[in-house]
Scaffold this motif. Sequence first.
Motif, PDB file in Angstrom:
ATOM      1  N   ARG A  40     -17.535  -6.850  -4.559  1.00 48.10           N
ATOM      2  CA  ARG A  40     -17.919  -5.705  -5.260  1.00 48.10           C
ATOM      3  C   ARG A  40     -16.987  -4.577  -5.347  1.00 48.10           C
ATOM      4  NH1 ARG A  40     -21.304  -1.297  -5.932  1.00 48.10           N
ATOM      5  NH2 ARG A  40     -22.911  -1.700  -7.498  1.00 48.10           N
ATOM      6  N   ILE A  41     -16.555  -4.350  -6.716  1.00 44.19           N
ATOM      7  CA  ILE A  41     -15.454  -3.329  -6.908  1.00 44.19           C
ATOM      8  C   ILE A  41     -15.878  -2.598  -8.132  1.00 44.19           C
ATOM      9  CG2 ILE A  41     -13.903  -4.860  -8.272  1.00 44.19           C
ATOM     10  CD1 ILE A  41     -11.868  -3.311  -6.505  1.00 44.19           C
ATOM     11  N   ARG A  42     -15.652  -1.080  -7.973  1.00 42.67           N
ATOM     12  CA  ARG A  42     -15.729  -0.468  -9.263  1.00 42.67           C
ATOM     13  C   ARG A  42     -14.706   0.656  -9.176  1.00 42.67           C
ATOM     14  NH1 ARG A  42     -18.371   4.412  -7.914  1.00 42.67           N
ATOM     15  NH2 ARG A  42     -18.899   4.708  -5.535  1.00 42.67           N
ATOM     16  N   MET A  43     -14.928   1.372 -10.562  1.00 47.05           N
ATOM     17  CA  MET A  43     -13.985   2.379 -10.804  1.00 47.05           C
ATOM     18  C   MET A  43     -14.443   3.714 -10.196  1.00 47.05           C
ATOM     19  SD  MET A  43     -12.369   4.122 -14.405  1.00 47.05           S
ATOM     20  CE  MET A  43     -12.036   2.275 -15.192  1.00 47.05           C
ATOM     21  N   VAL A  44     -13.635   4.465  -9.312  1.00 41.19           N
ATOM     22  CA  VAL A  44     -14.021   5.715  -8.964  1.00 41.19           C
ATOM     23  C   VAL A  44     -13.467   6.913  -9.585  1.00 41.19           C
ATOM     24  CG1 VAL A  44     -14.744   4.733  -6.675  1.00 41.19           C
ATOM     25  CG2 VAL A  44     -12.219   5.574  -6.970  1.00 41.19           C
ATOM     26  N   ALA A  45     -12.348   6.670 -10.301  1.00 42.23           N
ATOM     27  CA  ALA A  45     -11.575   7.582 -10.994  1.00 42.23           C
ATOM     28  C   ALA A  45     -10.726   6.894 -11.864  1.00 42.23           C
ATOM     29  CB  ALA A  45     -10.770   8.452  -9.870  1.00 42.23           C
ATOM     30  N   PRO A  46     -10.307   7.615 -12.914  1.00 42.30           N
ATOM     31  CA  PRO A  46      -9.421   6.699 -13.776  1.00 42.30           C
ATOM     32  C   PRO A  46      -8.080   6.101 -13.221  1.00 42.30           C
ATOM     33  CG  PRO A  46      -9.920   8.766 -14.870  1.00 42.30           C
ATOM     34  CD  PRO A  46     -10.282   8.802 -13.489  1.00 42.30           C
ATOM     35  N   GLY A  47      -8.079   4.981 -13.139  1.00 43.61           N
ATOM     36  CA  GLY A  47      -7.048   4.088 -12.624  1.00 43.61           C
ATOM     37  C   GLY A  47      -7.233   3.781 -11.074  1.00 43.61           C
ATOM     38  N   ARG A  48      -8.250   4.106 -10.394  1.00 49.08           N
ATOM     39  CA  ARG A  48      -8.745   4.143  -9.109  1.00 49.08           C
ATOM     40  C   ARG A  48     -10.022   3.160  -8.828  1.00 49.08           C
ATOM     41  NH1 ARG A  48      -9.655   9.154  -6.477  1.00 49.08           N
ATOM     42  NH2 ARG A  48     -10.106   7.739  -4.567  1.00 49.08           N
ATOM     43  N   TYR A  49      -9.966   2.148  -7.967  1.00 49.58           N
ATOM     44  CA  TYR A  49     -11.028   1.283  -7.754  1.00 49.58           C
ATOM     45  C   TYR A  49     -11.348   1.552  -6.349  1.00 49.58           C
ATOM     46  CZ  TYR A  49     -10.313   0.209 -12.461  1.00 49.58           C
ATOM     47  OH  TYR A  49     -10.432   0.034 -13.828  1.00 49.58           O
ATOM     48  N   ALA A  56     -13.406  -8.612   4.364  1.00 51.14           N
ATOM     49  CA  ALA A  56     -12.750  -7.310   4.683  1.00 51.14           C
ATOM     50  C   ALA A  56     -13.350  -6.976   5.802  1.00 51.14           C
ATOM     51  CB  ALA A  56     -12.279  -6.396   3.439  1.00 51.14           C
ATOM     52  N   SER A  57     -12.632  -6.170   6.803  1.00 51.31           N
ATOM     53  CA  SER A  57     -13.218  -5.241   7.745  1.00 51.31           C
ATOM     54  C   SER A  57     -13.518  -3.717   7.613  1.00 51.31           C
ATOM     55  CB  SER A  57     -12.294  -5.646   9.176  1.00 51.31           C
ATOM     56  OG  SER A  57     -10.940  -4.980   8.865  1.00 51.31           O
ATOM     57  N   GLY A  58     -13.101  -3.508   6.341  1.00 55.59           N
ATOM     58  CA  GLY A  58     -13.149  -2.176   5.826  1.00 55.59           C
ATOM     59  C   GLY A  58     -13.211  -2.262   4.354  1.00 55.59           C
ATOM     60  N   PRO A  59     -13.299  -1.057   3.727  1.00 55.37           N
ATOM     61  CA  PRO A  59     -13.243  -0.867   2.256  1.00 55.37           C
ATOM     62  C   PRO A  59     -11.622  -1.486   1.462  1.00 55.37           C
ATOM     63  CG  PRO A  59     -12.767   1.267   3.154  1.00 55.37           C
ATOM     64  CD  PRO A  59     -12.939   0.271   4.399  1.00 55.37           C
ATOM     65  N   VAL A  60     -12.275  -1.989   0.348  1.00 54.36           N
ATOM     66  CA  VAL A  60     -11.265  -2.299  -0.459  1.00 54.36           C
ATOM     67  C   VAL A  60     -10.778  -1.239  -1.518  1.00 54.36           C
ATOM     68  CG1 VAL A  60     -10.451  -4.149  -2.343  1.00 54.36           C
ATOM     69  CG2 VAL A  60     -11.929  -4.926  -0.567  1.00 54.36           C
ATOM     70  N   LYS A  61      -9.396  -0.782  -1.482  1.00 58.24           N
ATOM     71  CA  LYS A  61      -9.170   0.044  -2.495  1.00 58.24           C
ATOM     72  C   LYS A  61      -7.881  -0.397  -3.402  1.00 58.24           C
ATOM     73  CE  LYS A  61      -9.924   3.817   0.658  1.00 58.24           C
ATOM     74  NZ  LYS A  61     -10.622   5.085   0.372  1.00 58.24           N
ATOM     75  N   GLY A  62      -8.110   0.065  -4.631  1.00 55.40           N
ATOM     76  CA  GLY A  62      -7.112  -0.484  -5.542  1.00 55.40           C
ATOM     77  C   GLY A  62      -6.503   0.795  -6.384  1.00 55.40           C
ATOM     78  N   ASP A  66      -0.890   0.057 -15.836  1.00 59.74           N
ATOM     79  CA  ASP A  66      -0.729  -0.689 -16.859  1.00 59.74           C
ATOM     80  C   ASP A  66      -1.665  -1.908 -16.881  1.00 59.74           C
ATOM     81  OD1 ASP A  66       0.963   0.871 -18.149  1.00 59.74           O
ATOM     82  OD2 ASP A  66       2.598   0.072 -16.848  1.00 59.74           O
ATOM     83  N   ASN A  67      -1.224  -3.091 -16.695  1.00 59.41           N
ATOM     84  CA  ASN A  67      -1.982  -4.380 -16.728  1.00 59.41           C
ATOM     85  C   ASN A  67      -2.218  -5.118 -15.181  1.00 59.41           C
ATOM     86  OD1 ASN A  67       0.711  -5.207 -16.752  1.00 59.41           O
ATOM     87  ND2 ASN A  67       0.305  -7.106 -17.908  1.00 59.41           N
ATOM     88  N   VAL A  68      -1.725  -4.250 -14.245  1.00 59.94           N
ATOM     89  CA  VAL A  68      -1.770  -4.674 -12.773  1.00 59.94           C
ATOM     90  C   VAL A  68      -2.671  -3.842 -11.844  1.00 59.94           C
ATOM     91  CG1 VAL A  68      -0.137  -4.933 -10.786  1.00 59.94           C
ATOM     92  CG2 VAL A  68       0.796  -5.132 -12.997  1.00 59.94           C
ATOM     93  N   LEU A  69      -3.540  -4.491 -11.483  1.00 57.40           N
ATOM     94  CA  LEU A  69      -4.258  -4.012 -10.343  1.00 57.40           C
ATOM     95  C   LEU A  69      -3.844  -4.317  -8.987  1.00 57.40           C
ATOM     96  CD1 LEU A  69      -7.024  -2.577  -9.465  1.00 57.40           C
ATOM     97  CD2 LEU A  69      -8.168  -4.596  -9.435  1.00 57.40           C
ATOM     98  N   ASN A  70      -3.538  -3.275  -7.971  1.00 60.92           N
ATOM     99  CA  ASN A  70      -3.116  -3.436  -6.712  1.00 60.92           C
ATOM    100  C   ASN A  70      -4.183  -3.213  -5.806  1.00 60.92           C
ATOM    101  OD1 ASN A  70       0.150  -4.266  -6.711  1.00 60.92           O
ATOM    102  ND2 ASN A  70      -0.145  -2.520  -7.937  1.00 60.92           N
ATOM    103  N   LEU A  71      -4.436  -4.395  -5.073  1.00 60.99           N
ATOM    104  CA  LEU A  71      -5.867  -3.986  -3.871  1.00 60.99           C
ATOM    105  C   LEU A  71      -5.076  -3.861  -2.657  1.00 60.99           C
ATOM    106  CD1 LEU A  71      -8.460  -6.408  -5.627  1.00 60.99           C
ATOM    107  CD2 LEU A  71      -8.274  -3.865  -5.698  1.00 60.99           C
ATOM    108  N   ARG A  72      -5.738  -3.142  -1.805  1.00 60.20           N
ATOM    109  CA  ARG A  72      -5.208  -3.428  -0.204  1.00 60.20           C
ATOM    110  C   ARG A  72      -6.783  -3.135   0.573  1.00 60.20           C
ATOM    111  NH1 ARG A  72       0.162  -1.746   0.950  1.00 60.20           N
ATOM    112  NH2 ARG A  72       1.195  -1.231  -1.009  1.00 60.20           N
ATOM    113  N   PHE A  73      -6.649  -3.828   1.696  1.00 63.48           N
ATOM    114  CA  PHE A  73      -7.752  -4.056   2.528  1.00 63.48           C
ATOM    115  C   PHE A  73      -7.294  -4.653   3.924  1.00 63.48           C
ATOM    116  CE2 PHE A  73      -8.038  -7.557  -0.489  1.00 63.48           C
ATOM    117  CZ  PHE A  73      -8.072  -8.683   0.363  1.00 63.48           C
TER     118      PHE A  73
END
Length: 118
Positions: A40-49, A56-62, A66-73
């Motif tokens: 489950r992922i949503r935009m929290v600010a322009p360009g931030r997810y 995952a053992s914690g939140p997913v941040k992205g 441009d056309n690339v979404l970088n996720l870390r968790f």
Amino acid sequence: MSRAKAIHVDSTGRVEADGALAVSQVVAEEGKPVKQRSWRIRMVAPGRYEGTLSDASGPVKGVMTDNVLNLRFAMKGGLQAEQKLTLRPDGLSVHNAMTIRKFGMTVATLEETIRKLD
């Protein structure tokens, strides 16, 4: 170290009323039992997810550039995951490159193409 293993993922997704993308997956990995996974992922600010992933053992941040979404968790066992999702020019597929590290060393990689089916 081990050899490459085949993984097949079937996903269904929907956009929820709050704008979040919810994805349910069935993951079949060679030599392991089939498992269910959910995102489950949503935009929290322009360009931030931000979101959640059942693995995952914690939140997913992205961050979207441009056309690339970088996720870390973080994952169980002290693993750190970085996922780079690049929208392809056809607009119907995404290249997914994932790296999993422990103590800063790469312990697993994944490359796949995600396709939208009608």
